[in-house]
Design a protein around this motif. Structure first.
Motif, mmCIF file in Angstrom:
data_model
loop_
_atom_site.group_PDB
_atom_site.id
_atom_site.type_symbol
_atom_site.label_atom_id
_atom_site.label_comp_id
_atom_site.label_asym_id
_atom_site.label_seq_id
_atom_site.Cartn_x
_atom_site.Cartn_y
_atom_site.Cartn_z
ATOM 1 N N GLN A 54 -13.116 19.233 -2.059
ATOM 2 C CA GLN A 54 -11.767 19.266 -1.525
ATOM 3 C C GLN A 54 -10.820 18.500 -2.440
ATOM 4 O OE1 GLN A 54 -11.375 17.382 2.319
ATOM 5 N NE2 GLN A 54 -9.210 17.927 2.560
ATOM 6 N N SER A 55 -9.671 19.088 -2.694
ATOM 7 C CA SER A 55 -8.588 18.384 -3.393
ATOM 8 C C SER A 55 -7.574 17.944 -2.353
ATOM 9 C CB SER A 55 -7.926 19.287 -4.427
ATOM 10 O OG SER A 55 -8.813 19.555 -5.496
ATOM 11 N N LEU A 56 -7.268 16.645 -2.342
ATOM 12 C CA LEU A 56 -6.428 16.115 -1.253
ATOM 13 C C LEU A 56 -4.957 16.420 -1.489
ATOM 14 C CD1 LEU A 56 -8.226 12.744 -0.575
ATOM 15 C CD2 LEU A 56 -8.423 14.896 0.664
ATOM 16 N N HIS A 57 -4.422 16.071 -2.606
ATOM 17 C CA HIS A 57 -3.035 16.450 -2.926
ATOM 18 C C HIS A 57 -2.804 16.263 -4.420
ATOM 19 C CE1 HIS A 57 -1.890 12.048 -1.698
ATOM 20 N NE2 HIS A 57 -2.438 12.081 -2.895
ATOM 21 N N ALA A 58 -1.803 16.898 -4.889
ATOM 22 C CA ALA A 58 -1.490 16.865 -6.324
ATOM 23 C C ALA A 58 -0.172 16.150 -6.565
ATOM 24 C CB ALA A 58 -1.429 18.279 -6.862
ATOM 25 N N TRP A 59 0.003 15.711 -7.810
ATOM 26 C CA TRP A 59 1.274 15.199 -8.290
ATOM 27 C C TRP A 59 1.710 13.852 -7.658
ATOM 28 C CZ3 TRP A 59 1.630 18.580 -11.998
ATOM 29 C CH2 TRP A 59 1.278 19.892 -11.763
ATOM 30 N N TYR A 60 0.783 13.144 -7.072
ATOM 31 C CA TYR A 60 1.206 11.909 -6.416
ATOM 32 C C TYR A 60 0.801 10.647 -7.186
ATOM 33 C CZ TYR A 60 2.842 14.242 -2.219
ATOM 34 O OH TYR A 60 3.559 15.013 -1.326
ATOM 35 N N ARG A 61 0.069 10.798 -8.259
ATOM 36 C CA ARG A 61 -0.295 9.655 -9.097
ATOM 37 C C ARG A 61 -1.010 8.573 -8.276
ATOM 38 N NH1 ARG A 61 4.677 8.045 -12.897
ATOM 39 N NH2 ARG A 61 2.959 6.881 -13.869
ATOM 40 N N ASP A 62 -2.132 8.944 -7.689
ATOM 41 C CA ASP A 62 -2.892 8.013 -6.854
ATOM 42 C C ASP A 62 -3.589 6.955 -7.716
ATOM 43 O OD1 ASP A 62 -2.213 9.402 -4.534
ATOM 44 O OD2 ASP A 62 -3.863 10.826 -4.833
ATOM 45 N N THR A 63 -3.508 5.728 -7.275
ATOM 46 C CA THR A 63 -4.109 4.618 -8.027
ATOM 47 C C THR A 63 -5.377 4.067 -7.376
ATOM 48 O OG1 THR A 63 -2.607 3.105 -6.864
ATOM 49 C CG2 THR A 63 -1.937 3.886 -9.054
ATOM 50 N N ASP A 64 -5.584 4.361 -6.084
ATOM 51 C CA ASP A 64 -6.743 3.798 -5.395
ATOM 52 C C ASP A 64 -7.098 4.670 -4.196
ATOM 53 O OD1 ASP A 64 -8.500 1.196 -4.876
ATOM 54 O OD2 ASP A 64 -7.622 1.740 -2.954
ATOM 55 N N VAL A 65 -8.405 4.684 -3.865
ATOM 56 C CA VAL A 65 -8.867 5.388 -2.672
ATOM 57 C C VAL A 65 -9.863 4.481 -1.947
ATOM 58 C CG1 VAL A 65 -10.648 6.585 -3.998
ATOM 59 C CG2 VAL A 65 -9.970 7.462 -1.751
ATOM 60 N N GLU A 66 -9.747 4.402 -0.624
ATOM 61 C CA GLU A 66 -10.617 3.548 0.188
ATOM 62 C C GLU A 66 -11.187 4.342 1.348
ATOM 63 O OE1 GLU A 66 -12.167 -0.376 1.483
ATOM 64 O OE2 GLU A 66 -11.713 0.698 -0.383
ATOM 65 N N TYR A 67 -12.522 4.270 1.495
ATOM 66 C CA TYR A 67 -13.190 4.912 2.618
ATOM 67 C C TYR A 67 -13.440 3.871 3.710
ATOM 68 C CZ TYR A 67 -16.852 7.109 5.414
ATOM 69 O OH TYR A 67 -17.592 7.607 6.460
ATOM 70 N N LEU A 68 -13.128 4.221 4.963
ATOM 71 C CA LEU A 68 -13.366 3.331 6.097
ATOM 72 C C LEU A 68 -13.533 4.157 7.359
ATOM 73 C CD1 LEU A 68 -10.023 1.621 7.224
ATOM 74 C CD2 LEU A 68 -10.113 3.608 5.724
ATOM 75 N N GLU A 69 -14.054 3.521 8.391
ATOM 76 C CA GLU A 69 -14.240 4.192 9.673
ATOM 77 C C GLU A 69 -13.464 3.428 10.738
ATOM 78 O OE1 GLU A 69 -18.391 4.583 10.465
ATOM 79 O OE2 GLU A 69 -18.739 5.938 8.764
#
Length: 593
Positions: free
Chosen positions: A407-422
């Motif tokens: 899955q691609s979440l979104h484009a063109w947003y220049r994401d710097t970090d991703v965190e998984y949590l529940e």
């Protein structure tokens, strides 16, 4: 008569120089035989070594060899040998050696008595500042506890002394004490176990002192709880929160004496960005991404030297993230690079090296900045945050042979970090998987896992939090919190309220690119790095439900902080973009010890 004078009177003909190597077989006389004027010699076996009996030293002889040695019988007294003739020679000389043997025996006996008398310890005298009777000692105007108090006193009192401290072991030499008075002095504390060994104590008077009820006095509170001695009520003079409180009523739980700190343990001579730890084949490893050398450096623990040492490496170009993932028993490493594409490596246990098994599609991952791995319903995933203008933050799923784009979440947003949590949307519902994407072009976005479609869907964002570089989460007593890092402005700590995150604390954070929460044993920390000042370590205060300043670390341009636990030792790895990578040891100190 002195020994030397007596020996001089005996004359040189009856003594020889000290003998260092006695004959193998000569006679021995006991004290009883000497008393009977040495009429019957005592013989022992040849196999027995020379012995010292009643001050006489003799070699030993068997019964059958007696006739061969009748002519000479050396007697050893304090280094002198007296030669005596026996048998027929003795008869001809009228037993002339008997007086000499008597003299030798009595010289030995006298020497032994003198030595024994000399070893007796002198009875301690009453100290000059004390008045002593048979059982009591009363000391006045003493500046310290005297060590020469008679050991058999049962009552010891100090009046108008005014000393402010007592040395350890001050009462070791008065084990019979029953009554001890240290009242009305200027004591602020007492050394630990000062009453140890005083099993006969029945009354202790500590009134009229200025006790500071800190961790150094915790042992006294514990002792008061189990001693059989009567102790009059005593009170705290400090710290302010304990002033005028009765020490006898305090509990050891009232003292918070366990502190921690991060102590410098090791320097690694290279710059780094990401640091991760993982377990593989029953061992713990650390992998470090080196941006300038382009390597993923793997470290292992040296159980002999008690340090981290190189284990292996993966060579690449401008490496920014080395993310390990162990699926069943197989180790994979996702290597994210700014140039030359990103790749997936597999650890070949037979060849004992890493082998590249897959390339990550370069059209989607152009400028990777962070990687997160997670597991949902027994399926393994990893997500790459892409910070380029044309890239896509993309989720990859393991299919048994490799990872494919899920899955691609979104484009063109220049994401710097991703965190998984529940997190749970309501108190009644179970926690569900979520992703939080941080971006330099929008507020942090929260995605929720849809079980039906097996995809993440966009739910909401975190309001009033622009320019967030990274988001990291932690939990305290079931509540979920997040640390939001901002390079300009204040970083924040927020708490999940069921439908949104609520602001609970702000930290000044100019130049920060990492605000990392981590838990070590029962201690919850948050570490806020900065490119322009010292790194701030915060400790969670359970009563205030907030972080409080704890320690400062000197790390140049920190980019990540990672907790590594090996052999019941806890370490903090601090990456540095401009200096050496640093390793700190988590140290626990008991101030009451």
């Amino acid at each position: 008569m002195q020994v030397g004078s007596l020996l001089q009177q005996l004359g040189p003909s009856h003594r020889t120089a000290p003998h260092r190597s006695l004959p193998r077989a000569v006679r021995c006389w006991s004290e009883e035989q000497l008393t009977n004027q040495l009429q019957v010699p005592v013989l022992k076996s040849r196999d027995t070594e020379a012995e010292e009996k009643g001050g006489l030293l003799c070699d030993l002889v068997s019964e059958q060899d007696n006739h061969q040695l009748n002519s000479r019988s050396p007697v050893h007294v304090r280094g002198y040998f007296f030669d005596c003739m026996e048998s027929e020679r003795s008869q001809r000389m009228g037993n002339a050696c008997i007086p000499l043997k008597r003299i030798a025996y009595f010289l030995c006996l006298l020497s032994a008595l003198l030595l024994t008398e000399g070893k007796k310890p002198a009875k301690p005298k009453c100290p000059a500042v004390c008045t002593c009777t048979k059982d009591n000692a009363l000391c006045e105007n003493a500046r310290s506890i005297p060590r020469t108090v008679p050991p058999d006193v049962i009552s010891l009192s100090f009046v108008r002394s005014g000393f402010t401290e007592i040395s350890e072991g001050s009462f070791l030499f008065t084990p019979s004490l029953q009554l001890l008075s240290l009242a009305n002095n200027n004591l602020q504390t007492l050394p630990k176990d000062i009453f140890k060994g005083l099993d006969s104590l029945t009354n202790v008077d500590l009134r009229g002192n200025s006790f500071n009820c800190d961790c150094k006095l915790k042992w006294l509170v514990e002792w008061l709880g189990h001693t059989n001695a009567t102790v009059e009520d005593i009170y705290c003079e400090g710290p302010p929160e304990y002033k005028k409180r009765k020490i006898n009523s305090l509990s050891p739980k009232d003292f918070d004496c366990i502190i921690t700190e991060f102590a410098k343990s090791q320097d690694l001579p290279y710059q780094s960005l990401s640091i991760d730890t993982f377990s593989y084949m029953n061992d713990e490893y650390v992998v470090i991404a080196q941006p300038f050398t382009g390597k993923c450096i793997f470290l292992e623990w040296d159980h002999v030297e008690k340090t981290f040492r190189n284990y292996d490496n993966i060579t690449g170009t401008s490496t920014v993230v080395c993310k390990p993932i162990v699926i069943e028993t197989q180790l994979y490493v996702i290597v994210a690079q700014l140039f030359g594409g990103s790749h997936i490596y597999k650890r070949d246990s037979f060849a004992n090296k890493f082998i590249k098994i897959q390339d990550i599609e370069i059209l989607k991952i152009r400028k990777p900045n962070d990687i997160e791995t997670f597991k949902i319903e027994n399926n393994w995933y990893f997500v790459v945050a892409d910070s380029s203008k044309a890239g896509f933050t993309t989720i990859y799923k393991w299919n048994g042979n490799g990872f494919y784009s899920h899955q691609s979440l979104h484009a063109w947003y220049r994401d710097t970090d991703v965190e998984y949590l529940e997190i749970a949307r309501t108190p009644q519902t179970l926690r569900t998987p979520h992703l939080i994407l941080s971006s330099s072009s929008q507020r942090p976005v929260i995605y929720q896992w849809n079980k039906a479609t097996q995809l993440f869907t966009n739910q909401t964002d975190i309001p009033n939090m622009e320019d967030v570089y990274a988001v990291k989460h932690f939990s305290v007593k079931g509540d979920v919190y997040i640390c939001l890092t901002r390079f300009i402005g204040d970083s924040k700590v927020m708490k999940w309220g069921g439908s949104s995150f609520q602001d609970i604390q702000r930290m000044p954070s100019r130049g920060s690119m990492v605000f990392q929460p981590l838990q070590i044993n029962n201690y919850q920390y948050a570490i806020l790095g900065s490119d322009y000042s010292f790194t701030q370590v915060y400790n969670w205060d359970a009563e205030k439900a907030k972080f409080v300043k704890f320690q400062e670390l000197n790390v140049q341009a920190p980019r990540s902080f990672t907790h590594v636990s090996i052999n019941k030792r806890n370490f903090l790895f601090a990456s540095s973009f401009k200096g050496n990578t640093q390793i700190y040891k988590h140290v626990i100190v008991d101030l009451s010890a």
